[in-house]
Design an enzyme around this catalytic site. Structure first.
Site, short mmCIF file in Angstrom:
data_model
loop_
_atom_site.label_atom_id
_atom_site.label_comp_id
_atom_site.label_asym_id
_atom_site.label_seq_id
_atom_site.Cartn_x
_atom_site.Cartn_y
_atom_site.Cartn_z
N CYS A 108 2.84 -9.20 -10.67
CA CYS A 108 3.36 -7.84 -10.55
C CYS A 108 4.86 -7.80 -10.82
O CYS A 108 5.42 -6.75 -11.14
CB CYS A 108 3.05 -7.26 -9.17
N GLY A 138 -7.60 -1.57 5.62
CA GLY A 138 -8.54 -0.57 5.17
C GLY A 138 -8.82 0.46 6.24
O GLY A 138 -9.15 0.10 7.37
N CYS A 189 0.93 -16.18 -6.99
CA CYS A 189 0.83 -15.25 -8.12
C CYS A 189 1.94 -14.21 -8.00
O CYS A 189 2.06 -13.53 -6.98
CB CYS A 189 -0.53 -14.56 -8.12
N TYR A 205 4.31 -7.44 1.81
CA TYR A 205 3.94 -6.16 2.43
C TYR A 205 2.60 -6.14 3.16
O TYR A 205 2.51 -5.60 4.25
CB TYR A 205 3.92 -5.07 1.34
N ASN A 217 -13.63 -8.91 -0.44
CA ASN A 217 -12.25 -8.49 -0.65
C ASN A 217 -11.77 -9.10 -1.96
O ASN A 217 -11.72 -10.31 -2.10
CB ASN A 217 -11.37 -8.98 0.51
N GLY A 218 -11.43 -8.24 -2.93
CA GLY A 218 -10.94 -8.75 -4.21
C GLY A 218 -11.34 -7.82 -5.34
O GLY A 218 -11.70 -6.66 -5.13
N CYS A 220 -9.20 -4.31 1.14
CA CYS A 220 -10.03 -4.34 2.34
C CYS A 220 -9.81 -5.62 3.12
O CYS A 220 -9.07 -6.51 2.72
CB CYS A 220 -11.50 -4.19 1.98
N CYS A 226 -1.56 -4.84 -10.73
CA CYS A 226 -2.36 -5.96 -10.22
C CYS A 226 -3.82 -5.73 -10.55
O CYS A 226 -4.33 -4.62 -10.42
CB CYS A 226 -2.18 -6.10 -8.71
#
Length: 561
Positions: A541, A126, A538, A345, A202-203, A100, A487
């Site tokens: 992934c 979103g 991070c 992305y 968001n998270g 989001c 993730c």
């Protein structure tokens, strides 16, 4: 443990011995429908209205707005590639998805409209639902709805009730199989003994289950499976006095990723997790209004100048009375680990994310890919629209090959348009992407995409270029390393066993796609694009090295936000 389908929350009422531990009134509500429970706890009669923090009804936080399912792993029970994932109606949209986007502004007489514009700029983060909560200095007003921002607020009259000089907004992401419900749309508005509080999040919290179990054992009643609801309960049950102290105390209990904006009658709060997984930036308009957004592109649309990031572990408070800004890094310092996939992305190319222009990072990914994995004998380079554009441009210029637009993307194919029958499922990619025969026919084509997840879309694109576009050869080049891990920090990714690069080596993936060659950007080159700051990103992934280890029992029980 069995996976839970999206939109079907787990039953928590019996967990932690909750029924036995509850007072009679609360135990009785367990058998109610969620709607009945919502009415009971939101509007208790005077005889049971809570009087203090020891009241069980107070601990339920008196939620005034329905709470959405939580943001977490979007683990869907999907067949592997070998089982023809083409049968899934949304196979053409095989990408990781950001959960989001959030936006907040204070000190602007037209705050709701500014928030509306900010959400428009963040629409890519979103598309299932959108909402805005405003404050006029005395009370909060809310409007939420399903669909795009332009649909939820299709008439100017729908913004008129949202009066005031402060507002926060939220875009919710939609995914295949998600149960669309108005109750799932943020911001949430809650009332407790000190007033009203709205939040947009968001998270994803990796310790959601343990926190919820602990809260339930103390008498809290949950209406949803949302991790955002845990934050609200932690704030409500905090023993601290001022709201800032309550927020900080609650955030210190959280593990995982969160970028948050809170709104009260007279203050706007912005907070970011100590690792800084998800982006959150601050800007200022010429009239002095202060804005916060998930990306800088939203600041630009409302005429706000970018000031800086909200730092990891920082909590910022803006007071509407004098527009004073108080900022403190109140959370314990941890190694910075920003999500690298924002650059690969998620984010728009015109945004600056984590201090780096997104379009420049993608260009550099493509140029590095050309140096690492050239395509001898190729005639042209084309991107997979839209996110592959700048990487393809970098690849073309670094390799000396002509850049061409060989695929045209339709932006008008809504998900509801595709009916669940076999014939139209097979047309999914053709509806979304159309090859330009005059560009592709007889050519050896280098196709640049940002990533490969399950491989379902990539295989269809290869077929489309070869069969419909009549290309002689198709060489796939991917501007990121192979995705081998899920993730757990607020991104929609499949389970690890569904990731094609986790199951097959590069040659195996190439054969599954049907391309003439395939190469991924190396992890070393990805990191090189960020120079000395590479260690601050991070890349779990790609490496399965998780900064905040996921809890195994929660991995298999996660449902989405």
């Amino acid at each position: 443990k069995p996976l839970v389908r999206r939109g079907r929350p787990r039953q928590h009422t019996a967990s932690c011995g909750l029924r036995a531990a509850l007072p009679p009134l609360m135990a009785a509500t367990i058998s109610y429908s969620s709607a009945a429970a919502h009415r009971l706890f939101c509007s208790p009669p005077p005889s049971v209205r809570p009087s203090g923090p020891s009241s069980p009804l107070f601990l339920s936080f008196l939620l005034k707005a329905s709470l959405k399912p939580r943001s977490s792993l979007r683990h869907r029970s999907l067949p592997p590639l070998s089982a023809s994932y083409a049968d899934d109606v949304f196979a053409f949209d095989d990408k990781p998805r950001e959960e989001c986007g959030v936006f907040g502004i204070i000190g602007d007489p037209d705050a709701a409209r500014m928030c509306y514009l900010g959400l428009h700029a963040l629409q890519h983060r979103g598309q299932e639902g959108a909402g805005i909560v405003s404050s006029d200095g005395t009370a909060l007003r809310s409007r939420t709805g399903l669909g795009l921002v332009s649909k939820v607020f299709s008439r100017s009259s729908e913004l008129e009730p949202l009066v005031g000089s402060a507002a926060i907004g939220h875009n919710r992401y939609s995914t295949a199989g998600a149960a669309s419900a108005l109750a799932n749309v943020q911001p949430f508005v809650a009332g407790y003994r000190f007033g009203q509080l709205a939040v947009a999040h968001n998270g994803n919290l990796v310790n959601y289950d343990s926190l919820r179990c602990e809260l339930e054992s103390k008498g809290s009643v949950f209406n949803t499976s949302s991790d955002t609801e845990v934050i609200l309960h932690l704030i409500a049950t905090s023993s601290s006095g001022p709201l800032l102290a309550r927020i900080v105390e609650a955030l210190e209990e959280l593990e995982g990723a969160y970028s948050l904006v809170f709104l009260t009658a007279d203050k706007l709060f912005a907070a970011r997790d100590p690792h800084g997984f998800r982006p959150l930036v601050m800007g200022r308009r010429s009239n002095g209004a202060v804005a916060f957004a998930s990306e800088t592109c939203a600041l630009g649309l409302v005429g706000a100048e970018y000031v800086r990031e909200v730092n990891p572990g920082e909590v910022i408070v803006v007071d509407s009375h004098d527009m004073s800004i108080n900022t403190s890094c109140l959370l314990s310092k941890k190694p910075r680990k920003c999500c690298v996939f924002e650059h690969v992305y998620f984010a728009l190319p015109n945004s600056v994310v984590f201090g780096h222009p997104v379009h420049a990072a993608r260009y550099n990914f493509g140029a590095a890919l050309a140096r690492e994995s050239p395509a001898p004998g190729a005639d042209i380079v084309i991107p997979v629209p839209d996110s592959g554009f700048f990487a393809a441009l970098g690849f073309a210029e670094a390799s000396g090959l002509p850049f061409r637009q060989g695929l045209i993307r339709s932006h008008y194919v809504g998900r509801s348009f595709i009916e669940p029958n076999q014939e139209e499922r097979n047309l999914a990619v053709k509806l979304k992407l159309a090859p330009i025969d005059g560009v592709l026919e007889g050519k050896s084509v280098v196709v640049i995409d940002d990533s490969i997840v399950r491989g379902t879309t990539s295989s269809k694109i290869v077929q489309l270029i070869k069969n419909t576009g009549k290309a002689r050869e198709v060489h796939m080049r991917i501007a990121s390393p192979p995705i081998v891990g899920s993730c757990y920090y607020g991104v929609d990714t499949p389970r690890a066993e569904e990731l094609i690069s986790n199951r097959l080596d590069v040659e195996g993936v190439r054969q599954a796609l049907g391309s003439d060659s395939l190469a991924f950007l190396s992890l070393e080159s990805l990191k090189a694009a960020f120079g000395d700051e590479a260690c601050m990103f991070c890349d779990a992934c790609f490496t399965r090295k998780y900064p905040v280890p996921p809890r195994e029992h929660e991995i298999f029980n996660m449902v989405d936000k």
